[in-house]
Design a protein around this motif. Structure first.
Motif, PDB file in Angstrom:
ATOM      1  N   LEU A  36       0.826  -1.204   0.000  1.00 10.89           N
ATOM      2  CA  LEU A  36       0.000   0.000   0.000  1.00 10.89           C
ATOM      3  C   LEU A  36       0.861   1.255   0.000  1.00 10.89           C
ATOM      4  CD1 LEU A  36      -2.813  -1.025   2.523  1.00 10.89           C
ATOM      5  CD2 LEU A  36      -3.055  -0.690   0.060  1.00 10.89           C
ATOM      6  N   CYS A  37       1.954   1.245   0.772  1.00  7.77           N
ATOM      7  CA  CYS A  37       2.858   2.397   0.784  1.00  7.77           C
ATOM      8  C   CYS A  37       3.457   2.645  -0.602  1.00  7.77           C
ATOM      9  CB  CYS A  37       3.980   2.172   1.791  1.00  7.77           C
ATOM     10  SG  CYS A  37       3.549   2.566   3.497  1.00  7.77           S
ATOM     11  N   ALA A  38       3.777   1.565  -1.305  1.00  7.22           N
ATOM     12  CA  ALA A  38       4.321   1.715  -2.650  1.00  7.22           C
ATOM     13  C   ALA A  38       3.334   2.430  -3.560  1.00  7.22           C
ATOM     14  CB  ALA A  38       4.674   0.343  -3.225  1.00  7.22           C
ATOM     15  N   GLY A  39       2.066   2.071  -3.444  1.00  6.78           N
ATOM     16  CA  GLY A  39       1.048   2.730  -4.256  1.00  6.78           C
ATOM     17  C   GLY A  39       0.842   4.178  -3.859  1.00  6.78           C
ATOM     18  N   PHE A  40       0.686   4.408  -2.560  1.00  2.00           N
ATOM     19  CA  PHE A  40       0.428   5.774  -2.098  1.00  2.00           C
ATOM     20  C   PHE A  40       1.643   6.684  -2.284  1.00  2.00           C
ATOM     21  CE2 PHE A  40      -3.118   3.847   0.391  1.00  2.00           C
ATOM     22  CZ  PHE A  40      -4.137   4.669  -0.099  1.00  2.00           C
ATOM     23  N   ALA A  41       2.829   6.095  -2.412  1.00  2.00           N
ATOM     24  CA  ALA A  41       4.022   6.909  -2.643  1.00  2.00           C
ATOM     25  C   ALA A  41       4.018   7.561  -4.019  1.00  2.00           C
ATOM     26  CB  ALA A  41       5.281   6.055  -2.483  1.00  2.00           C
ATOM     27  N   THR A  42       3.110   7.164  -4.891  1.00  2.00           N
ATOM     28  CA  THR A  42       2.997   7.790  -6.210  1.00  2.00           C
ATOM     29  C   THR A  42       1.903   8.860  -6.250  1.00  2.00           C
ATOM     30  OG1 THR A  42       1.350   6.221  -7.084  1.00  2.00           O
ATOM     31  CG2 THR A  42       3.672   5.582  -7.245  1.00  2.00           C
ATOM     32  N   VAL A  43       1.049   8.890  -5.231  1.00  2.00           N
ATOM     33  CA  VAL A  43      -0.153   9.727  -5.256  1.00  2.00           C
ATOM     34  C   VAL A  43       0.127  11.230  -5.308  1.00  2.00           C
ATOM     35  CG1 VAL A  43      -2.134  10.417  -3.816  1.00  2.00           C
ATOM     36  CG2 VAL A  43      -1.728   8.005  -4.307  1.00  2.00           C
ATOM     37  N   PRO A  44       1.134  11.774  -4.608  1.00  2.00           N
ATOM     38  CA  PRO A  44       1.357  13.223  -4.708  1.00  2.00           C
ATOM     39  C   PRO A  44       1.591  13.726  -6.125  1.00  2.00           C
ATOM     40  CG  PRO A  44       2.483  12.374  -2.786  1.00  2.00           C
ATOM     41  CD  PRO A  44       1.971  11.177  -3.545  1.00  2.00           C
ATOM     42  N   ASP A  45       2.004  12.860  -7.039  1.00  2.00           N
ATOM     43  CA  ASP A  45       2.201  13.282  -8.424  1.00  2.00           C
ATOM     44  C   ASP A  45       0.904  13.315  -9.227  1.00  2.00           C
ATOM     45  OD1 ASP A  45       4.846  13.969  -8.404  1.00  2.00           O
ATOM     46  OD2 ASP A  45       5.579  11.993  -9.004  1.00  2.00           O
ATOM     47  N   LEU A  46      -0.215  13.259  -8.534  1.00  2.16           N
ATOM     48  CA  LEU A  46      -1.496  13.463  -9.214  1.00  2.16           C
ATOM     49  C   LEU A  46      -1.667  14.908  -9.683  1.00  2.16           C
ATOM     50  CD1 LEU A  46      -4.063  11.401  -7.094  1.00  2.16           C
ATOM     51  CD2 LEU A  46      -3.623  11.150  -9.542  1.00  2.16           C
ATOM     52  N   ASP A  47      -0.694  15.754  -9.366  1.00  2.00           N
ATOM     53  CA  ASP A  47      -0.771  17.146  -9.806  1.00  2.00           C
ATOM     54  C   ASP A  47      -0.190  17.358 -11.200  1.00  2.00           C
ATOM     55  OD1 ASP A  47       1.887  16.772  -9.284  1.00  2.00           O
ATOM     56  OD2 ASP A  47       2.051  18.308  -7.731  1.00  2.00           O
ATOM     57  N   THR A  48       0.157  16.259 -11.879  1.00  2.00           N
ATOM     58  CA  THR A  48       0.640  16.369 -13.258  1.00  2.00           C
ATOM     59  C   THR A  48       0.090  15.212 -14.079  1.00  2.00           C
ATOM     60  OG1 THR A  48       2.589  16.300 -14.696  1.00  2.00           O
ATOM     61  CG2 THR A  48       2.779  15.198 -12.571  1.00  2.00           C
ATOM     62  N   ALA A  49      -0.292  15.500 -15.318  1.00  2.42           N
ATOM     63  CA  ALA A  49      -0.901  14.480 -16.171  1.00  2.42           C
ATOM     64  C   ALA A  49       0.101  13.459 -16.682  1.00  2.42           C
ATOM     65  CB  ALA A  49      -1.588  15.154 -17.362  1.00  2.42           C
ATOM     66  N   HIS A  50       1.393  13.683 -16.457  1.00  2.00           N
ATOM     67  CA  HIS A  50       2.417  12.791 -17.000  1.00  2.00           C
ATOM     68  C   HIS A  50       2.871  11.727 -16.003  1.00  2.00           C
ATOM     69  CE1 HIS A  50       2.598  15.574 -20.337  1.00  2.00           C
ATOM     70  NE2 HIS A  50       2.877  16.569 -19.504  1.00  2.00           N
ATOM     71  N   SER A  51       2.292  11.703 -14.823  1.00  2.85           N
ATOM     72  CA  SER A  51       2.752  10.788 -13.783  1.00  2.85           C
ATOM     73  C   SER A  51       2.095   9.414 -13.901  1.00  2.85           C
ATOM     74  CB  SER A  51       2.431  11.369 -12.400  1.00  2.85           C
ATOM     75  OG  SER A  51       1.023  11.440 -12.210  1.00  2.85           O
ATOM     76  N   CYS A  52       2.683   8.440 -13.183  1.00  3.14           N
ATOM     77  CA  CYS A  52       2.105   7.090 -13.150  1.00  3.14           C
ATOM     78  C   CYS A  52       0.710   7.114 -12.546  1.00  3.14           C
ATOM     79  CB  CYS A  52       3.000   6.158 -12.327  1.00  3.14           C
ATOM     80  SG  CYS A  52       4.583   5.774 -13.094  1.00  3.14           S
ATOM     81  N   ALA A  53       0.530   7.914 -11.504  1.00  8.93           N
ATOM     82  CA  ALA A  53      -0.774   7.985 -10.846  1.00  8.93           C
ATOM     83  C   ALA A  53      -1.838   8.534 -11.796  1.00  8.93           C
ATOM     84  CB  ALA A  53      -0.682   8.853  -9.598  1.00  8.93           C
ATOM     85  N   ALA A  54      -1.487   9.563 -12.563  1.00 11.61           N
ATOM     86  CA  ALA A  54      -2.450  10.180 -13.477  1.00 11.61           C
ATOM     87  C   ALA A  54      -2.823   9.239 -14.614  1.00 11.61           C
ATOM     88  CB  ALA A  54      -1.892  11.481 -14.030  1.00 11.61           C
ATOM     89  N   ARG A  55      -1.890   8.380 -15.032  1.00 13.81           N
ATOM     90  CA  ARG A  55      -2.136   7.500 -16.173  1.00 13.81           C
ATOM     91  C   ARG A  55      -2.584   6.099 -15.754  1.00 13.81           C
ATOM     92  NH1 ARG A  55       2.370   6.246 -18.211  1.00 13.81           N
ATOM     93  NH2 ARG A  55       3.815   7.352 -16.839  1.00 13.81           N
ATOM     94  N   SER A  56      -2.749   5.872 -14.449  1.00 13.07           N
ATOM     95  CA  SER A  56      -2.977   4.509 -13.957  1.00 13.07           C
ATOM     96  C   SER A  56      -4.313   3.919 -14.390  1.00 13.07           C
ATOM     97  CB  SER A  56      -2.866   4.492 -12.433  1.00 13.07           C
ATOM     98  OG  SER A  56      -3.820   5.378 -11.859  1.00 13.07           O
TER      99      SER A  56
END
Length: 227
Positions: A36-56
């Motif tokens: 879960l930490c691995a997943g949530f460690a990507t969440v702050p990059d939801l502020d850009t459309a180019h991140s893993c979180a935005a494209r998930s």
């Protein structure tokens, strides 16, 4: 920002260390917290459309990332601050607390699906199959309430780990946003690095893999830990 792969690896290390040395969780609990930490460690990059979180999760996560970027002021603003970590953690806690309600269960499922899918994508395990697995896992957790106590903790730890990673780069993070736009770094300029550069790929990422391996070795050799 650091690469999504680096953020996810750092989340795995943080979750494993916290579960093993601080919370003294059983192996299943430590593994869950680390994932879960691995997943949530990507969440702050939801502020850009180019991140893993935005494209998930395709257009749904992209639309959500667009909204987050507008609210937070763009990349490396609100979501990369102490306030951002607090907001994400509060959202996770609230969703868990109201899981019995339809709205709470939906928000919890959506948040978990996004985090898990982003983590898998960052660890290069992405694809439609991984997305479906993430949605299925999130739906199961939201419906049955399994591991709810770990979710807000994983969110807070994961997001804080993300900020620590970005604070190693030459851009730093606006830790006190919106009170101050000053970017803080964990070490001085000669030691900071640019995202995706050789120090991150050849030093930081291998060091995280080594740390993860040492944590796994410690867990296996710890008397009674796996029993």
């Amino acid at each position: 920002m650091c690469l999504g792969h680096t953020h996810a690896l750092s989340g795995l290390v943080t979750g494993s260390a916290a579960g093993e040395f601080i919370l003294h969780l059983p192996p299943s609990g430590t593994a869950t917290l680390a994932a879960l930490c691995a997943g949530f460690a990507t969440v702050p990059d939801l502020d850009t459309a180019h991140s893993c979180a935005a494209r998930s999760l395709g257009f749904m996560s992209e639309a959500f990332a667009w909204t987050v970027a507008k609210i937070s002021g763009g990349h490396r603003h609100g979501t990369h601050s102490a306030l951002g970590v607090a907001v994400f953690t509060a959202l996770a806690w609230t969703a868990c607390h109201f899981r019995a309600d339809t709205a709470g269960r939906f928000v919890l499922g959506a948040l978990l699906a996004l985090a898990i899918a982003a983590g898998l994508r960052a660890l290069r395990l992405g694809g439609h199959g991984a997305d479906l697995a993430a949605i299925g896992a999130a739906a199961g957790i939201a419906w049955y309430g399994w591991g709810l106590a770990l979710i807000p903790l994983a969110c807070g730890l994961g997001c804080a780990t993300h900020l620590a990673g970005d604070a190693l780069t030459d851009e730093g993070i606006p830790l006190l946003w919106p009170l101050s736009l000053k970017h803080y770094k964990l070490w001085p300029e000669p030691l900071s690095f640019t995202t995706g550069s050789r120090p991150e790929r050849w030093i930081i990422a291998p060091a995280l893999l080594l740390a993860l391996g040492l944590l796994a070795w410690h867990a296996v050799t710890l008397p009674g830990y796996l029993t």
